[in-house]
Design a protein around this motif. Structure first.
Motif, PDB file in Angstrom:
ATOM      1  N   PHE A 219      38.828  46.759  42.718  1.00 60.10           N
ATOM      2  CA  PHE A 219      38.605  46.012  41.695  1.00 60.10           C
ATOM      3  C   PHE A 219      37.147  45.773  41.283  1.00 60.10           C
ATOM      4  CE2 PHE A 219      38.012  41.978  39.500  1.00 60.10           C
ATOM      5  CZ  PHE A 219      39.037  41.905  38.497  1.00 60.10           C
ATOM      6  N   ASP A 220      36.495  45.795  42.364  1.00 60.31           N
ATOM      7  CA  ASP A 220      35.052  45.543  42.349  1.00 60.31           C
ATOM      8  C   ASP A 220      34.464  46.658  41.675  1.00 60.31           C
ATOM      9  OD1 ASP A 220      35.210  42.790  43.304  1.00 60.31           O
ATOM     10  OD2 ASP A 220      34.568  43.386  45.260  1.00 60.31           O
TER      11      ASP A 220
ATOM     12  N   ALA B   7      32.836  48.405  34.564  1.00 61.09           N
ATOM     13  CA  ALA B   7      33.196  47.880  33.023  1.00 61.09           C
ATOM     14  C   ALA B   7      31.955  47.201  32.592  1.00 61.09           C
ATOM     15  CB  ALA B   7      34.385  46.887  33.407  1.00 61.09           C
ATOM     16  N   VAL B   8      31.089  46.574  33.433  1.00 60.03           N
ATOM     17  CA  VAL B   8      29.839  45.755  32.771  1.00 60.03           C
ATOM     18  C   VAL B   8      29.030  46.492  32.081  1.00 60.03           C
ATOM     19  CG1 VAL B   8      27.548  44.847  33.735  1.00 60.03           C
ATOM     20  CG2 VAL B   8      29.945  44.070  34.980  1.00 60.03           C
TER      21      VAL B   8
ATOM     22  N   ASN C 146      42.203  39.540  37.801  1.00 57.37           N
ATOM     23  CA  ASN C 146      42.565  38.998  38.981  1.00 57.37           C
ATOM     24  C   ASN C 146      43.070  37.830  39.104  1.00 57.37           C
ATOM     25  OD1 ASN C 146      40.242  38.480  39.034  1.00 57.37           O
ATOM     26  ND2 ASN C 146      39.942  38.823  41.313  1.00 57.37           N
TER      27      ASN C 146
ATOM     28  N   ARG D 158      34.059  38.303  30.943  1.00 59.11           N
ATOM     29  CA  ARG D 158      34.275  39.594  31.820  1.00 59.11           C
ATOM     30  C   ARG D 158      34.416  40.884  31.130  1.00 59.11           C
ATOM     31  NH1 ARG D 158      32.929  37.548  36.935  1.00 59.11           N
ATOM     32  NH2 ARG D 158      32.890  35.223  36.690  1.00 59.11           N
TER      33      ARG D 158
ATOM     34  N   ALA E 124      35.448  46.858  37.988  1.00 62.93           N
ATOM     35  CA  ALA E 124      34.324  45.522  37.222  1.00 62.93           C
ATOM     36  C   ALA E 124      32.998  46.100  37.048  1.00 62.93           C
ATOM     37  CB  ALA E 124      34.611  44.492  38.126  1.00 62.93           C
TER      38      ALA E 124
ATOM     39  N   TYR F  97      31.949  40.816  24.323  1.00 63.72           N
ATOM     40  CA  TYR F  97      31.480  40.401  25.789  1.00 63.72           C
ATOM     41  C   TYR F  97      30.050  39.531  25.641  1.00 63.72           C
ATOM     42  CZ  TYR F  97      29.327  40.904  30.426  1.00 63.72           C
ATOM     43  OH  TYR F  97      28.692  40.597  31.538  1.00 63.72           O
TER      44      TYR F  97
ATOM     45  N   ASP G 173      28.697  37.169  32.341  1.00 62.16           N
ATOM     46  CA  ASP G 173      29.569  36.960  33.575  1.00 62.16           C
ATOM     47  C   ASP G 173      29.139  35.378  34.021  1.00 62.16           C
ATOM     48  OD1 ASP G 173      30.383  39.571  33.375  1.00 62.16           O
ATOM     49  OD2 ASP G 173      30.595  39.630  35.596  1.00 62.16           O
TER      50      ASP G 173
ATOM     51  N   ILE H  34      36.202  43.633  31.691  1.00 64.64           N
ATOM     52  CA  ILE H  34      37.628  43.865  31.822  1.00 64.64           C
ATOM     53  C   ILE H  34      38.457  43.196  31.193  1.00 64.64           C
ATOM     54  CG2 ILE H  34      39.478  44.469  33.533  1.00 64.64           C
ATOM     55  CD1 ILE H  34      37.742  45.136  35.854  1.00 64.64           C
TER      56      ILE H  34
ATOM     57  N   ASP I 245      38.239  36.815  36.093  1.00 62.98           N
ATOM     58  CA  ASP I 245      38.558  38.363  35.500  1.00 62.98           C
ATOM     59  C   ASP I 245      40.088  38.363  35.729  1.00 62.98           C
ATOM     60  OD1 ASP I 245      38.047  40.751  35.320  1.00 62.98           O
ATOM     61  OD2 ASP I 245      36.247  40.917  36.373  1.00 62.98           O
TER      62      ASP I 245
ATOM     63  N   THR J  83      44.044  34.147  33.898  1.00 64.09           N
ATOM     64  CA  THR J  83      43.472  34.788  32.820  1.00 64.09           C
ATOM     65  C   THR J  83      44.586  35.928  31.888  1.00 64.09           C
ATOM     66  OG1 THR J  83      41.535  34.919  34.452  1.00 64.09           O
ATOM     67  CG2 THR J  83      41.288  36.300  32.338  1.00 64.09           C
TER      68      THR J  83
END
Lengths: 327, 253
Positions: free
Chosen positions: A42-43, A49-50, B61, B92, A46, B123, B126, B94, B59, B65
């Motif tokens: 996931f990290d 995706a940033v 996960n 986020r 992510a 976006y 974060d 994603i 996020d 969300t």
């Protein structure tokens, strides 16, 4: 259809089931997968995706700035800030150590160790680095660099090292701005409380009363208020309420006087102890409100949330809920 | 815990099967907050102002969300239908992708793909308070007629809700973050508290499978209430020495 519907649902079902089973199956592989590997997957996603997010942010801010849309000045600040953080994060180390001292640039660090000696004996070679003298400044700088008198911070560590340019930005720009936003919360709590505490109906009045008891009961001054004074206040407020209901002065006076007399007699008999009866002693009363009705209400909400999360997660795992795919 | 999870799964599947067998939608009580979403979209349409949708700051996960993104799909359906502007700032990347996908599908479903603009979901950052500052800025500049907060929130919840209140927007919040519920209740017009928020998708879609899940959830809740009551009474009787067994110790709590 298969790519956009079935594969995502299958991925959710497989990974969801695996993560769920990790709670019940005593197997190191599954546990490692659920606790470490899946989190790292996931990290990584992510992190990539940033880039998409950053590009989107830049695109929108540039459009706003170029078209001079409402608030374009803020977009200009956003773009400048973005590139400032980007450059000092990726291209500038921003921390050069000379012994214990740290400098943003190598030039500043060099200047701190090169001494310009203009005394008569030294006029031929005026630049000194430690015990060595040089004719030119550039020679002195080369020497200092070759002798490793300046230690630049490692790449990567430069964003966390105290005294670096990135940390300076974090400490003196980012943190104060964040703190400012957080501090606004205090004023918003006050304005929201003002609205919530207006005694519009029975529930709002109850909230107001509970709020007052909690606030007064939690400060040291609350402990000094005798439970007898609270009782007198209750009698007085009840008297006002009865007057509001009945609109008869005689009834109000009789009720209030009877109440005062009863409280006074009870006080004289018991010797006016400050914390007795404890139900009227604010520090104890607020604790009871906090631990009993408040805890009961919040536990009920928490149970609902927990059940909601479990059932919603199961709906995703079983593929019953597909709305998150846009279906 | 394993038995409890299995029981939940069993009850849920049983309810779904029962719903399919009887071919009748189970009763779902009216949830004012969800009914108000259509009202909010209508108000925005009449005023010619946008709708601001904030899907929380966490996020994908987080279940909340995902639930927020699901509600976004329904809201996007309405905005496509009424041709209302929708603005979805996200915290986020994603979530941005997922929200875009959901919104795009909604506009396609309504037969209005030309109204969909990828940048309606954008976006910001974060970081919690930087995001809050940006969203508050959007509120102050664009003055949306409706602000919807659906997802996981922390300290920024009141910053959003109070700013939304100051611009006179109709505000609907939904969250499973227990500590933020009081703030939303105080500052918003409608709040979906915990389980109501998770039931939103079923309520808005009116799909039998999803509503059956809510019925299962209620059934489990009834069972839990019975267990709690029985446990309390048995414990009291045990403490008084009237019975020799303690139910609470027996089930291992």
């Amino acid at each position: 259809m298969i790519l956009k519907r079935y594969i995502p649902i299958a991925i959710v079902a497989i990974f969801g089931s695996l993560t769920l089973s990790a709670w019940f199956i005593d197997n190191e592989t599954i546990e490692t997968f659920a606790n470490d590997d899946a989190t790292q997957f996931f990290d990584i996603i992510a992190a990539f995706a940033v880039f998409l997010g950053a590009l989107n942010l830049l695109k929108l801010q540039f459009i706003k700035f170029i078209k001079k849309q409402k608030g374009w000045q803020y977009s200009a600040i956003s773009i400048l800030s973005f590139f400032f953080a980007f450059i000092i994060g990726f291209f500038i180390r921003g921390a050069y150590f000379v012994d214990d001292k740290v400098f943003f640039t190598q030039e500043a660090a060099l200047e701190s160790i090169i001494i310009l000696d203009v005394s008569k004996e030294q006029q031929e070679e005026p630049y000194k680095v430690q015990e060595n003298s040089f004719k030119n400044l550039s020679d002195a700088k080369d020497f200092a660099i070759k002798q490793n008198l300046i230690t630049p911070v490692d790449w990567g560590a430069h964003v966390q090292k105290n005294g670096s340019l990135f940390q300076w930005m974090f400490k003196y720009i980012f943190s104060p701005l964040s703190a400012t936003m957080f501090a606004l919360l205090a004023f918003f709590v006050a304005s929201a409380s003002f609205r919530a505490f207006r005694a519009r109906n029975f529930e709002a009045s109850l909230l107001l009363l509970a709020g007052i008891i909690i606030m007064i009961g939690r400060v040291p001054a609350g402990g000094l208020i005798s439970s007898w004074m609270v009782m007198y206040l209750i009698v007085l407020v009840s008297g006002l309420y009865i007057h509001y209901l009945k609109k008869k002065n005689n009834v109000t006076i009789i009720f209030t006087l009877a109440g005062f007399i009863l409280v006074t007699i009870a006080g004289m008999i018991t010797g006016w102890p400050i914390d007795k009866p404890s139900i009227f002693y604010l520090p104890l009363l607020q604790e009871w409100i906090y631990l009993v009705p408040n805890a009961a209400g919040s536990t009920a909400i928490l149970m609902g949330i927990g059940l909601g999360i479990v059932v919603t997660s199961l709906r995703y795992i079983f593929g019953l809920e597909k709305s998150y795919l846009g279906e | 815990m394993f038995v409890l999870t299995l029981s939940v799964i069993f009850i849920m599947l049983y309810e779904i099967r029962l719903t399919k067998f009887t071919d009748k939608l189970p009763f779902l009580r009216s949830i004012p907050g969800l009914k108000a979403i259509e009202e909010a979209v209508g108000r925005s349409t009449e005023m010619g102002k946008p709708i601001l949708f904030v899907p929380g700051i966490m996020d994908m996960n987080e279940v909340e969300t995902v639930a927020g993104v699901v509600v976004l799909g329904h809201v996007a359906n309405m905005t496509a239908k009424y041709e209302t502007e929708l603005d979805v700032p996200v915290a986020r990347a994603i979530v941005m992708q997922a929200a875009r996908q959901v919104s795009k599908e909604a506009y396609l479903t309504q037969g209005r793909p030309e109204l969909y603009n990828e940048d309606m979901v954008h976006y910001i950052t974060d970081d919690q308070f930087a995001y809050a500052a940006a969203v508050n800025g959007i509120m102050q500049r664009d003055e949306p007629a409706a602000c919807l907060y659906m997802g996981k929130f922390f300290a920024e919840s009141l910053l959003f809700a109070e700013t939304g209140n100051s611009i006179g927007a109709i505000q609907i919040a939904g969250t499973g973050s227990q500590t933020q519920i009081p703030f939303f209740v105080t500052a918003c017009d409608y709040t979906l508290m915990g389980e109501e928020f998770f039931a939103a998708s079923a309520y808005l879609s009116q799909e039998a499978d999803l509503i059956a899940g809510i019925t299962a959830q209620d059934l489990i809740k009834v069972i839990l209430v019975i267990v709690i009551l029985f446990g309390t009474v048995s414990r009291a009787l045990f403490d008084l020495g009237l019975v020799s067994f303690d139910f609470i110790t027996l089930i291992g709590i």
